[in-house]
Design an enzyme around this catalytic site. Structure first.
Site, mmCIF file in Angstrom:
data_model
loop_
_atom_site.group_PDB
_atom_site.id
_atom_site.type_symbol
_atom_site.label_atom_id
_atom_site.label_comp_id
_atom_site.label_asym_id
_atom_site.label_seq_id
_atom_site.Cartn_x
_atom_site.Cartn_y
_atom_site.Cartn_z
ATOM 1 N N GLU A 1 -2.835 -6.377 17.389
ATOM 2 C CA GLU A 1 -1.752 -6.985 16.611
ATOM 3 C C GLU A 1 -0.736 -7.631 17.567
ATOM 4 O O GLU A 1 -0.095 -8.615 17.228
ATOM 5 C CB GLU A 1 -1.072 -5.934 15.725
ATOM 6 C CG GLU A 1 -0.228 -6.540 14.609
ATOM 7 C CD GLU A 1 0.188 -5.536 13.535
ATOM 8 O OE1 GLU A 1 -0.426 -5.522 12.459
ATOM 9 O OE2 GLU A 1 1.130 -4.771 13.778
ATOM 10 N N GLU B 1 0.832 -1.211 0.000
ATOM 11 C CA GLU B 1 0.000 0.000 0.000
ATOM 12 C C GLU B 1 0.868 1.263 0.000
ATOM 13 O O GLU B 1 0.661 2.192 -0.788
ATOM 14 C CB GLU B 1 -0.902 0.036 1.248
ATOM 15 C CG GLU B 1 -1.963 -1.031 1.305
ATOM 16 C CD GLU B 1 -1.502 -2.298 2.019
ATOM 17 O OE1 GLU B 1 -0.276 -2.557 2.068
ATOM 18 O OE2 GLU B 1 -2.368 -3.043 2.521
ATOM 19 N N HIS C 1 -24.094 8.339 22.674
ATOM 20 C CA HIS C 1 -25.255 8.404 21.792
ATOM 21 C C HIS C 1 -25.159 7.373 20.677
ATOM 22 O O HIS C 1 -25.847 7.486 19.664
ATOM 23 C CB HIS C 1 -25.392 9.814 21.222
ATOM 24 C CG HIS C 1 -25.679 10.823 22.286
ATOM 25 N ND1 HIS C 1 -26.961 11.137 22.693
ATOM 26 C CD2 HIS C 1 -24.845 11.534 23.075
ATOM 27 C CE1 HIS C 1 -26.892 12.025 23.674
ATOM 28 N NE2 HIS C 1 -25.619 12.279 23.933
ATOM 29 N N ARG D 1 4.215 -1.037 15.380
ATOM 30 C CA ARG D 1 3.149 -0.426 16.193
ATOM 31 C C ARG D 1 3.689 0.268 17.433
ATOM 32 O O ARG D 1 2.954 0.915 18.167
ATOM 33 C CB ARG D 1 2.096 -1.478 16.544
ATOM 34 C CG ARG D 1 2.656 -2.716 17.207
ATOM 35 C CD ARG D 1 1.635 -3.839 17.228
ATOM 36 N NE ARG D 1 2.183 -5.090 17.729
ATOM 37 C CZ ARG D 1 2.826 -5.989 16.997
ATOM 38 N NH1 ARG D 1 3.019 -5.769 15.713
ATOM 39 N NH2 ARG D 1 3.260 -7.109 17.532
HETATM 40 O O1 F6P Z 1 0.086 -4.813 8.971
HETATM 41 C C1 F6P Z 1 1.299 -5.388 9.189
HETATM 42 C C2 F6P Z 1 2.407 -4.413 9.363
HETATM 43 O O2 F6P Z 1 3.596 -5.112 9.249
HETATM 44 C C3 F6P Z 1 2.352 -3.655 10.688
HETATM 45 O O3 F6P Z 1 2.873 -4.358 11.745
HETATM 46 C C4 F6P Z 1 3.111 -2.430 10.352
HETATM 47 O O4 F6P Z 1 2.889 -1.435 11.292
HETATM 48 C C5 F6P Z 1 2.565 -2.116 8.997
HETATM 49 O O5 F6P Z 1 2.391 -3.376 8.392
HETATM 50 C C6 F6P Z 1 3.397 -1.214 8.136
HETATM 51 O O6 F6P Z 1 4.660 -1.755 7.860
HETATM 52 P P1 F6P Z 1 5.837 -0.885 7.264
HETATM 53 O O7 F6P Z 1 6.153 0.199 8.245
HETATM 54 O O8 F6P Z 1 6.967 -1.826 7.067
HETATM 55 O O9 F6P Z 1 5.367 -0.299 5.965
#
Ligand code: F6P
Length: 568
Positions: A360, A219, A391, A274
């Site tokens: 997580e 992403e 609410h 995290r």
């Molecule tokens: O969703 C899984 C994960 O590995 C999370 O633990 C992490 O915070 C996130 O993806 C983003 O990962 P990165 O910082 O490597 O892009």
């Protein structure tokens, strides 16, 4: 307890199990009438006050929870974390987010090396860079100062910084330092999120910060390529060096992407995603927006809780108490969820952040040694600021399922409002709810009370509140950068305590991998179908049908599309 034994096999666990029915039979109304008990369940530290008297627990229960902590070797595990041992065993890593906010002179070792000087090297670099951007001495490709920042990242590279940003936005000191600047977050790979992020921004005055621990997250990387295109299309490819910087542990990939390594801000594999808001992940975008000195206060608040967590006895230790109570609620009383209810709009992104930190970390099915667990771990975290939540879902909390609640209140509002002639100030109005709701949950309303109020007989069952619903209240003196740091660290350590007691690895996240790899298969199929017209194959009947419909319905999209950016 031997390291491979399960906590549920210990006498301390069994002893607590044996008390559950007895405790469930004591109504909170009765527990609350014991003033001495209540007094013993109020703890204060560094301006914070925790009141856990509305938990379904006696003083004896708390003592037994401390015994459970001993059986789980909690203190030893905390020490091992602070000593940089590889407690994240499935990834063979230290867990040292506490080093990210340690004072400059502290010594915290990982693999025989003091990591604190490296941490401060990056912090100093962030200070220098953010000062240059904020003062206008760092300018974009066309010579204009960069006043708007888009931070691209997802999960831990997004939720923590978003929470802190949202909390600081209305703090008077922070908002003063952010005047004329904007900080936005692009997380979702949905192109709509791109459109929303760039809407109204000019590439000439924008800085993009790509935040990814691995620099491989699908992403984030697609969003990074998209915004690189947004900048290059407007200002030419050479402008990227002035308009894009990165935060990552993978500096090789940062360079490959085309970002000048001098403009990369490092962090380390001993920082879990995290748990990374105190690294450059949060510190860089927040310093760009608010200035480094504000962010330093946030780090100091977190550090204060780190010291407290490390050294305070269990009876006084806020994260330890909170962690033990969560284990009690989940594993013994059988309450699978937890509501996080800040009575502060500034904390509106706190629950989403804690969702990741907690779920997580602790949503695991096996012990740290890989043994399937005969009990559930983790809880379902959700929440909304009060009074909005009242609410919405409080009906269920009051008369439906039992959900232990965390009420988080603030003594002094960031933005006091008082209207002459009103009974109370606006903040007092908000806080009236903060003080009332825990008692409504604990005491409920009986049939007798309703009868005294002449409530019609047929409505009595509907208007009865069983009560006996646990909550705890955390009162912060104010909500400045320091307090926000305190709050963050309390929850981070609470989650660790829970994991230490359950005997799981709270610092890995293998559960997110399967879905990612299946998406790779789908991505390949979409590409083959779009470019070569290949039929959908290799999926089950359901996925084949869905994919076929998706492709048919959008078959008018030409396969050789030119680059297309949002037009908003
Ligand atoms: O969703 C899984 C994960 O590995 C999370 O633990 C992490 O915070 C996130 O993806 C983003 O990962 P990165 O910082 O490597 O892009």
């Amino acid at each position: 307890m031997a390291s491979s034994a399960l906590i549920s096999d210990t006498d301390a666990w069994k002893d607590l199990k044996a008390r559950v029915q007895e405790i469930k039979a004591i109504h909170l109304r009765d527990l609350m009438s014991d003033a001495q008990r209540c007094q013993s369940m109020i703890v204060e530290f560094d301006g914070l006050l925790l009141d856990y008297s509305r938990q379904n627990a006696t003083v004896e229960t708390i003592g037994k929870l401390f015994k459970l902590a001993e059986a789980a070797n909690l203190k030893e595990k905390i020490n091992r974390m602070f000593n940089g041992e590889h407690i994240n065993s499935t990834e063979n890593r230290s867990v040292l987010h506490v080093a990210l906010r340690a004072p400059r002179g502290a010594v915290i070792q990982s693999d025989g090396k003091n990591v604190v000087p490296e941490v401060w090297k990056v912090l100093d670099k962030i200070k220098e860079f953010s000062d240059r951007v904020r003062s206008g001495s760092w300018v974009g490709a066309t010579g204009k100062p960069l006043k708007d920042v888009i931070a691209i990242g997802i999960g831990g590279s997004f939720l923590g910084p978003l929470f802190v940003h949202t909390a600081l936005q209305t703090d008077p000191e922070a908002s003063e330092s952010a005047k004329g600047r904007q900080l936005r977050f692009l997380a979702n790979v949905d192109p709509i999120d791109v459109a929303r992020n760039i809407a109204g921004l000019n590439p000439e005055t924008s800085l993009v910060v790509v935040v990814s621990k691995t620099f491989t997250t699908a992403e984030t990387m697609l969003n990074a390529r998209t915004l690189r295109e947004w900048i290059s299309a407007a200002l030419g490819p050479s402008s990227v060096a002035k308009h894009m910087v990165a935060v990552s542990t993978n500096l090789t990939l940062v360079e490959k992407f085309g970002i000048d390594p001098n403009n990369a801000f490092a962090f380390w594999d001993w920082v879990g995603g995290r748990y990374s808001v105190c690294s450059a992940v949060g510190v860089l975008p927040l310093s760009l927006q608010y200035g480094f000195s504000i962010v330093e206060k946030f780090l100091k608040g977190a550090s204060s809780i780190d010291q407290h967590f490390y050294s305070a006895p269990y009876e006084q230790n806020i994260p330890v108490l909170l962690g033990l109570l969560s284990v009690w609620n989940v594993s013994f009383l059988g309450y699978p969820a937890r509501a996080i209810l800040p009575y502060s709009q500034a904390l509106e992104k706190f629950a989403p952040h804690i969702q990741q930190v907690s779920m997580e970390s602790n949503g695991k099915g096996v012990s740290i040694d890989g043994v399937p667990l005969p009990f559930e771990t983790g809880e379902i975290d959700f929440g909304e600021p009060g009074t909005n939540g009242q609410h919405s879902f409080y009906q269920l909390i009051h008369q439906g399922r039992v959900i232990p609640c965390d009420f988080i209140g603030v003594v002094k509002s960031q933005q006091p409002v008082y209207l002459k002639g009103e009974v109370v100030s606006n903040h007092d109005e908000l806080m009236s709810n903060f003080f009332a709701q825990p008692d409504a949950l604990a005491y409920g309303k009986t049939i007798e009370q309703l009868q005294k109020e002449n409530v019609p007989q047929h409505l009595i069952p509907h208007k009865t509140f069983s009560g006996n619903r646990p909550s705890l209240s955390l009162l912060l003196p104010s909500l400045n950068a320091y307090n926000i740091g305190q709050l963050l660290a309390i929850y981070e350590h609470r989650v660790a305590v829970q994991g230490f007691i359950w005997g799981i690895n709270s610092f890995d996240q293998w559960g997110v991998e399967l879905g990612k790899s299946l998406a790779t298969q789908v991505r390949k199929q979409l590409h083959a179908s779009r470019t070569k017209g290949e039929p959908v194959q290799g999926f089950n009947c359901s996925t084949t049908t869905l994919l076929t419909r998706y492709l048919e319905a959008s078959s008018d999209v030409p396969s050789d599309l030119p680059t297309l950016l949002p037009r908003i």
